[in-house]
Design a protein around this motif. Structure first.
Motif, PDB file in Angstrom:
ATOM      1  N   THR A  17      13.221   4.541  -9.808  1.00 53.09           N
ATOM      2  CA  THR A  17      13.493   3.538  -8.722  1.00 53.09           C
ATOM      3  C   THR A  17      13.277   3.968  -7.395  1.00 53.09           C
ATOM      4  O   THR A  17      13.536   5.173  -7.008  1.00 53.09           O
ATOM      5  N   GLU A  18      12.747   3.013  -6.343  1.00 51.34           N
ATOM      6  CA  GLU A  18      12.558   3.342  -5.326  1.00 51.34           C
ATOM      7  C   GLU A  18      14.124   3.756  -4.361  1.00 51.34           C
ATOM      8  O   GLU A  18      14.910   3.406  -4.537  1.00 51.34           O
ATOM      9  N   GLY A  19      14.112   5.036  -3.897  1.00 52.32           N
ATOM     10  CA  GLY A  19      15.116   5.379  -3.067  1.00 52.32           C
ATOM     11  C   GLY A  19      15.374   4.908  -1.746  1.00 52.32           C
ATOM     12  O   GLY A  19      14.734   3.757  -1.468  1.00 52.32           O
ATOM     13  N   SER A  20      15.764   5.603  -0.765  1.00 52.82           N
ATOM     14  CA  SER A  20      15.935   5.252   0.518  1.00 52.82           C
ATOM     15  C   SER A  20      14.437   5.064   1.394  1.00 52.82           C
ATOM     16  O   SER A  20      13.680   5.811   0.770  1.00 52.82           O
ATOM     17  N   PRO A  21      14.039   3.981   1.862  1.00 50.45           N
ATOM     18  CA  PRO A  21      12.761   3.701   2.352  1.00 50.45           C
ATOM     19  C   PRO A  21      12.626   4.844   3.388  1.00 50.45           C
ATOM     20  O   PRO A  21      13.316   5.195   4.180  1.00 50.45           O
ATOM     21  N   SER A  22      11.210   4.978   3.543  1.00 46.72           N
ATOM     22  CA  SER A  22      10.846   5.922   4.380  1.00 46.72           C
ATOM     23  C   SER A  22      10.750   5.285   5.790  1.00 46.72           C
ATOM     24  O   SER A  22      10.605   4.014   5.724  1.00 46.72           O
ATOM     25  N   GLN A  23      10.316   5.977   6.868  1.00 45.73           N
ATOM     26  CA  GLN A  23      10.271   5.335   8.125  1.00 45.73           C
ATOM     27  C   GLN A  23       8.807   4.494   8.067  1.00 45.73           C
ATOM     28  O   GLN A  23       8.750   3.273   8.836  1.00 45.73           O
ATOM     29  N   LEU A  24       7.973   5.053   7.392  1.00 45.05           N
ATOM     30  CA  LEU A  24       6.496   4.279   7.375  1.00 45.05           C
ATOM     31  C   LEU A  24       6.999   3.061   6.680  1.00 45.05           C
ATOM     32  O   LEU A  24       6.128   1.987   7.270  1.00 45.05           O
ATOM     33  N   TYR A  25       7.437   2.834   5.657  1.00 41.94           N
ATOM     34  CA  TYR A  25       7.936   1.602   5.262  1.00 41.94           C
ATOM     35  C   TYR A  25       8.696   0.708   5.872  1.00 41.94           C
ATOM     36  O   TYR A  25       8.445  -0.327   5.961  1.00 41.94           O
ATOM     37  N   LEU A  26       9.532   1.327   6.832  1.00 39.51           N
ATOM     38  CA  LEU A  26      10.495   0.449   7.524  1.00 39.51           C
ATOM     39  C   LEU A  26       9.432  -0.081   8.784  1.00 39.51           C
ATOM     40  O   LEU A  26       9.600  -1.160   9.164  1.00 39.51           O
ATOM     41  N   ASP A  27       8.473   0.687   9.107  1.00 41.85           N
ATOM     42  CA  ASP A  27       7.590   0.045  10.427  1.00 41.85           C
ATOM     43  C   ASP A  27       6.952  -0.801   9.693  1.00 41.85           C
ATOM     44  O   ASP A  27       6.558  -1.914  10.457  1.00 41.85           O
ATOM     45  N   ALA A  28       6.427  -0.649   8.326  1.00 45.16           N
ATOM     46  CA  ALA A  28       5.374  -1.772   7.931  1.00 45.16           C
ATOM     47  C   ALA A  28       6.264  -3.310   7.823  1.00 45.16           C
ATOM     48  O   ALA A  28       5.801  -4.236   8.007  1.00 45.16           O
ATOM     49  N   VAL A  29       7.736  -3.147   7.343  1.00 42.33           N
ATOM     50  CA  VAL A  29       8.520  -4.394   7.349  1.00 42.33           C
ATOM     51  C   VAL A  29       8.552  -4.979   8.635  1.00 42.33           C
ATOM     52  O   VAL A  29       8.655  -6.331   8.843  1.00 42.33           O
ATOM     53  N   ARG A  30       8.611  -4.048   9.725  1.00 42.32           N
ATOM     54  CA  ARG A  30       9.019  -4.517  11.170  1.00 42.32           C
ATOM     55  C   ARG A  30       7.521  -5.143  11.821  1.00 42.32           C
ATOM     56  O   ARG A  30       7.992  -6.111  12.644  1.00 42.32           O
ATOM     57  N   LEU A  31       6.622  -4.231  11.565  1.00 38.31           N
ATOM     58  CA  LEU A  31       5.446  -4.875  12.323  1.00 38.31           C
ATOM     59  C   LEU A  31       4.877  -6.138  11.931  1.00 38.31           C
ATOM     60  O   LEU A  31       4.968  -6.693  10.738  1.00 38.31           O
ATOM     61  N   ARG A  32       3.978  -6.769  12.738  1.00 30.60           N
ATOM     62  CA  ARG A  32       3.364  -8.196  12.421  1.00 30.60           C
ATOM     63  C   ARG A  32       1.891  -7.955  12.409  1.00 30.60           C
ATOM     64  O   ARG A  32       1.229  -6.996  13.338  1.00 30.60           O
ATOM     65  N   PRO A  33       1.073  -8.796  11.828  1.00 34.20           N
ATOM     66  CA  PRO A  33      -0.373  -8.586  11.857  1.00 34.20           C
ATOM     67  C   PRO A  33      -0.860  -8.708  12.956  1.00 34.20           C
ATOM     68  O   PRO A  33      -0.383  -9.399  13.878  1.00 34.20           O
ATOM     69  N   ARG A  34      -1.956  -8.125  13.555  1.00 38.02           N
ATOM     70  CA  ARG A  34      -2.654  -8.043  14.838  1.00 38.02           C
ATOM     71  C   ARG A  34      -3.646  -9.147  14.899  1.00 38.02           C
ATOM     72  O   ARG A  34      -3.879 -10.102  15.689  1.00 38.02           O
ATOM     73  N   PHE A  35      -3.885  -9.875  13.686  1.00 35.33           N
ATOM     74  CA  PHE A  35      -5.165 -11.189  13.466  1.00 35.33           C
ATOM     75  C   PHE A  35      -4.426 -12.166  12.451  1.00 35.33           C
ATOM     76  O   PHE A  35      -3.601 -11.746  11.708  1.00 35.33           O
ATOM     77  N   ALA A  36      -4.548 -13.344  13.046  1.00 27.60           N
ATOM     78  CA  ALA A  36      -3.940 -14.425  12.165  1.00 27.60           C
ATOM     79  C   ALA A  36      -4.640 -14.629  10.863  1.00 27.60           C
ATOM     80  O   ALA A  36      -4.046 -15.002   9.676  1.00 27.60           O
ATOM     81  N   ASN A  37      -6.012 -14.365  10.834  1.00 29.12           N
ATOM     82  CA  ASN A  37      -6.694 -14.616   9.718  1.00 29.12           C
ATOM     83  C   ASN A  37      -8.005 -13.560   9.579  1.00 29.12           C
ATOM     84  O   ASN A  37      -8.184 -12.879  10.693  1.00 29.12           O
ATOM     85  N   ASN A  38      -8.822 -13.624   8.464  1.00 27.34           N
ATOM     86  CA  ASN A  38      -9.866 -12.867   8.439  1.00 27.34           C
ATOM     87  C   ASN A  38     -10.878 -13.000   9.179  1.00 27.34           C
ATOM     88  O   ASN A  38     -11.522 -12.085   9.769  1.00 27.34           O
TER      89      ASN A  38
END
Lengths: 94, 151
Positions: A17-38
């Protein structure tokens, strides 16, 4: 001890099972997309690729050919190759 | 399938751990720069990496990855769909570059090796292109391991 002791193939295939999340994953959860759509992403990335080619004084096609086959891995060549892939994917998705 | 879908957390945790496992050979140490382009598309970049190999050779390595993200469920999944992994002497030149398939600009045509995962190898002074199957294309850790042992 060599760095290769840790292997992706084993890490991905393990049933752990997934353990403590990496900083990279925490960054992914925190960040928002640069573009609204394709479509917005396609527009922006196409301009970036056009600009790279213009800066080299070449058409996009010629610049990509040069980037693909050059025996000098310039950053702008590697950027262009990735941009071309992204643009293709976006066009396919729209 | 070797390069199939993984949970987003596992996908990113493993990428993070691999890069960190080579930190002792990097100067300076690098981690991935991560950007969401859209909500289904994540860009991972790690460059320039200056890495000293087991044979004490300084090599520049660039890693560029586009990951597709399926966020249609409560537990998002991710997989790599595009990448370029390259290695060259610092400053100028080329050693090897792994590439995902790519297309002629503005078309759906991918002539020759472009339709396949492939490796450009310039180490003999002449470009040699090797086609790779989906399963044979390397993980980042396998690429870094090759650089560390080969140069």
């Amino acid at each position: 001890m060599k760095a290769k002791d840790f292997k992706e193939s084993e890490a991905y295939d393990s049933e752990d099972t997934e353990g403590s999340p990496s900083q990279l994953y925490l960054d992914a959860v925190r960040l928002r997309p640069r573009f609204a759509n394709n479509a917005d992403a396609l527009r922006s990335l196409t301009i970036r690729l056009d600009d790279l080619a213009k800066n080299a004084g070449l058409s996009v096609a010629d610049f990509l050919t040069q980037a693909e086959s050059s025996s000098d891995f310039k950053e702008e060549y590697l950027d262009a190759l990735m941009l071309a892939r992204q643009i293709h994917r976006l066009k396919s998705a729209i | 399938m070797r390069h199939g879908w993984r949970s987003l957390q596992k996908y990113l945790d493993v990428h993070d751990r691999i890069i960190r496992s080579y930190h002792r050979y990097m100067n300076p140490s690098k981690v991935y720069d991560l950007k969401w382009e859209t909500s289904q598309w994540l860009r991972l970049s790690c460059f320039p990496i200056f890495i000293t190999t087991y044979q004490n050779t300084l090599i520049r390595v660039d890693i560029r990855i586009n990951a597709e993200v399926d966020d249609s469920t409560a537990r998002p999944r991710a997989r790599t769909f595009d990448y370029t992994f390259s290695a060259n002497p610092p400053g100028k030149g080329a050693l090897i570059r792994y590439c995902s398939p790519h297309f002629e600009p503005g078309t759906l045509v991918a002539p020759g090796h472009h339709a396949h995962h492939h490796l450009h190898d310039f180490t003999t002074g002449k470009e040699i292109i090797t086609l790779l199957t989906e399963d044979a294309r390397p993980y980042v850790g396998e690429f870094l391991s090759e650089i560390m042992g080969r140069f």
